[in-house]
Design an enzyme around this catalytic site. Structure first.
Site, short mmCIF file in Angstrom:
data_model
loop_
_atom_site.label_atom_id
_atom_site.label_comp_id
_atom_site.label_asym_id
_atom_site.label_seq_id
_atom_site.Cartn_x
_atom_site.Cartn_y
_atom_site.Cartn_z
N GLN A 271 0.82 -1.22 0.00
CA GLN A 271 0.00 0.00 0.00
C GLN A 271 0.85 1.27 0.00
O GLN A 271 0.46 2.28 -0.58
CB GLN A 271 -0.92 -0.04 1.24
CG GLN A 271 -2.18 0.77 1.11
CD GLN A 271 -3.30 0.03 0.38
OE1 GLN A 271 -3.52 -1.14 0.62
NE2 GLN A 271 -3.99 0.72 -0.51
N LYS B 83 1.79 1.78 -3.68
CA LYS B 83 0.56 1.99 -4.45
C LYS B 83 0.02 3.40 -4.21
O LYS B 83 -0.29 4.15 -5.14
CB LYS B 83 -0.48 0.95 -4.01
CG LYS B 83 -1.77 1.00 -4.78
CD LYS B 83 -2.89 0.21 -4.10
CE LYS B 83 -2.52 -1.20 -3.72
NZ LYS B 83 -3.71 -2.04 -3.43
N LYS C 127 -2.61 -0.92 6.68
CA LYS C 127 -3.58 -1.99 6.41
C LYS C 127 -4.00 -2.61 7.72
O LYS C 127 -3.26 -2.56 8.70
CB LYS C 127 -2.94 -3.06 5.53
CG LYS C 127 -3.94 -3.92 4.77
CD LYS C 127 -4.30 -3.27 3.46
CE LYS C 127 -5.35 -4.03 2.70
NZ LYS C 127 -5.44 -3.53 1.31
N GLY D 155 -12.37 -0.68 2.89
CA GLY D 155 -12.66 -2.10 2.71
C GLY D 155 -11.52 -2.86 2.05
O GLY D 155 -10.54 -2.29 1.58
N ASP D 156 -11.65 -4.16 2.07
CA ASP D 156 -10.80 -5.09 1.33
C ASP D 156 -11.61 -6.39 1.31
O ASP D 156 -12.83 -6.35 1.51
CB ASP D 156 -9.42 -5.24 2.03
CG ASP D 156 -8.36 -5.88 1.13
OD1 ASP D 156 -7.74 -5.15 0.34
OD2 ASP D 156 -8.16 -7.11 1.19
N THR E 112 -11.74 0.04 -8.17
CA THR E 112 -10.60 -0.86 -8.32
C THR E 112 -10.70 -1.63 -9.64
O THR E 112 -9.73 -1.70 -10.41
CB THR E 112 -10.52 -1.84 -7.13
OG1 THR E 112 -10.65 -1.10 -5.91
CG2 THR E 112 -9.23 -2.61 -7.12
N ASN F 69 -16.19 -7.59 -5.21
CA ASN F 69 -16.33 -6.25 -5.76
C ASN F 69 -15.35 -5.95 -6.90
O ASN F 69 -15.72 -5.40 -7.94
CB ASN F 69 -16.16 -5.30 -4.55
CG ASN F 69 -15.77 -3.94 -4.91
OD1 ASN F 69 -14.60 -3.66 -5.12
ND2 ASN F 69 -16.75 -3.07 -5.01
N SER G 228 -10.71 6.41 -2.99
CA SER G 228 -10.83 6.65 -1.55
C SER G 228 -10.26 8.02 -1.18
O SER G 228 -10.83 8.75 -0.37
CB SER G 228 -10.06 5.58 -0.77
OG SER G 228 -10.85 4.43 -0.58
N1 GLU Z 1 -8.20 -2.42 -0.09
C1 GLU Z 1 -7.98 -1.58 -1.22
C2 GLU Z 1 -6.55 -1.73 -1.71
O1 GLU Z 1 -6.01 -2.81 -1.62
C3 GLU Z 1 -8.43 -0.15 -1.02
C4 GLU Z 1 -7.85 0.58 0.12
C5 GLU Z 1 -8.51 1.94 0.38
O2 GLU Z 1 -9.42 2.33 -0.32
O3 GLU Z 1 -8.03 2.58 1.33
O4 GLU Z 1 -5.95 -0.83 -2.25
#
Ligand code: GLU
Length: 452
Positions: A117, A120, A132, A171-172, A216, A247, A384
């Site tokens: 993350q 990313k 996370k 979410g995830d 996503t 999703n 987000s």
């Molecule tokens: N879980 C998602 C990811 O893997 C979104 C994370 C978010 O929106 O903060 O990037």
């Protein structure tokens, strides 16, 4: 010894150290290895990074919280799960990243996801750090009331650690709109604050952003389209294999159809569905989102064009492009070989780290365009961040505006990764491009902010 080999041996030494300090965390070690093995050229070109101990600091989370989550099921039985929040890096902004509720969750899984993350989020260019969290709770087969009680118990600890300027979960896997609603409700109740920007993925009627659920999947298709464009091709008329049926998979299939491509598969842990006519999205959404059912029920109701293959993997189905959208390490070397035999042109990761390192190397060696998750699936966290921006401004944007921003961001990420790879002598290697470009952004901010 040349500078290049000096930085390579420093990295080797560091990797050994990381393995030693993080035993029994295979997914985290895999993610760290995958990033570090591409950083040698940038460390050689920028010796100030090594002097500031940047990589050593980057692989150590700023903070890790582990807590007990007790809750009662509908029969009054007490269950105890483990909750996690890993606040990995906040050089670019508040920690940002999802929560995963799945029985496979442990500290190593959350650390791998948090580490990914960081890069990313940096690639989105939107001022968000990396974090996370999650739990080994399994929402499958649980009633709404049980899920609510679990979420309330989880938030009763988590609320101390988060905040719109501190750490912003979303979410995830296993955490969607329903869970975010229960989590937000409990946060609001405990803190007595309407702090919309503390969580993202909220409902559109109470502070959520339009297009967040789609982001996503849509973003990954846009990234795949950009990789194809680079090779003088487009998505129109291409056949796609998609794994997963959550999703990410659902909105990947939707965007593929919108751009003239045809997704012929979806899957869950029981097996996969192949549908010659292309996946019927209305039916898939009914089965997965409304009934929270399994994909075999899609095949039963779809008629003769579809069949359910128990225990199989979608990668054996011939296709032009592959979009793994289920979970980590779901596409291994044998799967990559099957895709290559069937003439796949591009593989783009909707999930986090779905392709094993061996699969990635084989695909790249075979000339297949490969989009790593930290670039290709960044659309979710990007929207987000747009949700946070709307919350701060107490406004909400139209779906068209959000989608326009998402498209621009995904195209920018593609260009950044492509150009960075070229600049560091690895043309067409999006893994190297994404890792180095994300790393440079975080590293420069850390350098400027001192040794903290
Ligand atoms: N879980 C998602 C990811 O893997 C979104 C994370 C978010 O929106 O903060 O990037």
């Amino acid at each position: 010894m040349t500078t290049r080999s000096a930085s390579t041996s420093t990295l080797d030494h560091l990797l050994t150290e990381i393995e030693h300090r993080n035993p029994a965390q295979p997914e985290f070690l895999q993610a760290a290895h995958e990033v570090l093995e591409t950083l040698a050229p940038v460390l050689a070109a920028r010796p100030e990074y090594a002097e500031a101990g940047l990589v050593e600091r980057l692989v150590e989370p700023e903070r890790q919280v582990i807590f007990r989550v007790p809750w009662q099921d509908d029969r009054g039985r007490v269950h105890v799960n483990r909750g996690f929040r890993v606040e990995f890096n906040s050089a670019l902004g508040p920690y940002k990243g999802g929560l995963r509720f799945h029985p496979s969750v442990d500290l190593g899984v959350i650390k791998f996801l948090g580490f990914e993350q960081i890069f990313k989020n940096a690639l989105t260019g939107l001022g968000i750090g990396g974090g996370k969290g999650g739990s080994d709770f399994d929402p499958h087969g649980r009633s709404d009331a049980e899920v609510m009680r679990f979420c309330q118990s989880f938030m009763t600890e988590l609320y101390r650690h988060i905040g719109e300027h501190t750490d912003v979960p979303a979410g995830d896997i296993g955490v969607g709109g329903r869970e975010i609603g229960y989590l937000f409700g409990q946060y609001r109740r405990i803190t007595n604050r309407w702090e919309a920007g503390v969580l993202t993925g909220k409902g559109a009627g109470w502070g959520g952003s339009l297009i967040r659920p789609e982001a996503t999947g849509y973003g990954n298709v846009l990234f795949a389209a950009a990789m194809l464009r680079e090779r003088g091709e487009d998505l129109e008329g291409q056949t796609a294999v998609v794994s997963g049926s959550g999703n990410v998979a659902i909105y990947t299939i939707e965007k593929l159809a919108a751009l003239g491509a045809n997704a012929v598969t979806c899957s869950d842990s029981s097996g996969y569905v192949v549908d010659e006519k292309g996946i019927d999205l209305g039916l898939l959404k009914q089965v997965k989102e409304v009934e929270r059912g399994r994909v075999d029920s899609y095949a039963e109701r779809r008629g003769s064009s579809a069949r359910f293959v128990p225990g199989g993997r979608v990668w054996e189905v011939p296709a032009d492009i592959a979009l793994p959208s289920a979970t980590q390490n779901e596409l291994d070397e044998n799967d990559a070989a099957a895709l290559i035999r069937n003439g796949v042109k591009a593989v783009s990761e909707g999930a986090n780290m779905p392709a094993t390192p061996e699969a990635v190397h084989l695909l790249q060696r075979s000339g297949v365009a490969f989009g790593p998750g930290k670039a290709a699936n960044a659309g979710g966290v990007a929207v987000s961040a747009l949700e946070m921006a709307q919350n701060h401004a107490r406004t909400s944007w139209t779906a068209a505006r959000v989608e326009e921003e998402l498209t621009r961001i995904m195209n920018d990420i593609h260009t950044t990764c492509h150009e960075t790879a070229e600049r560091y002598g690895a043309p067409g290697d999006y893994v190297t491009g994404a890792n180095i470009a994300g790393f440079e952004r975080v590293a420069d901010a850390m350098l400027a902010q001192g040794v903290i």
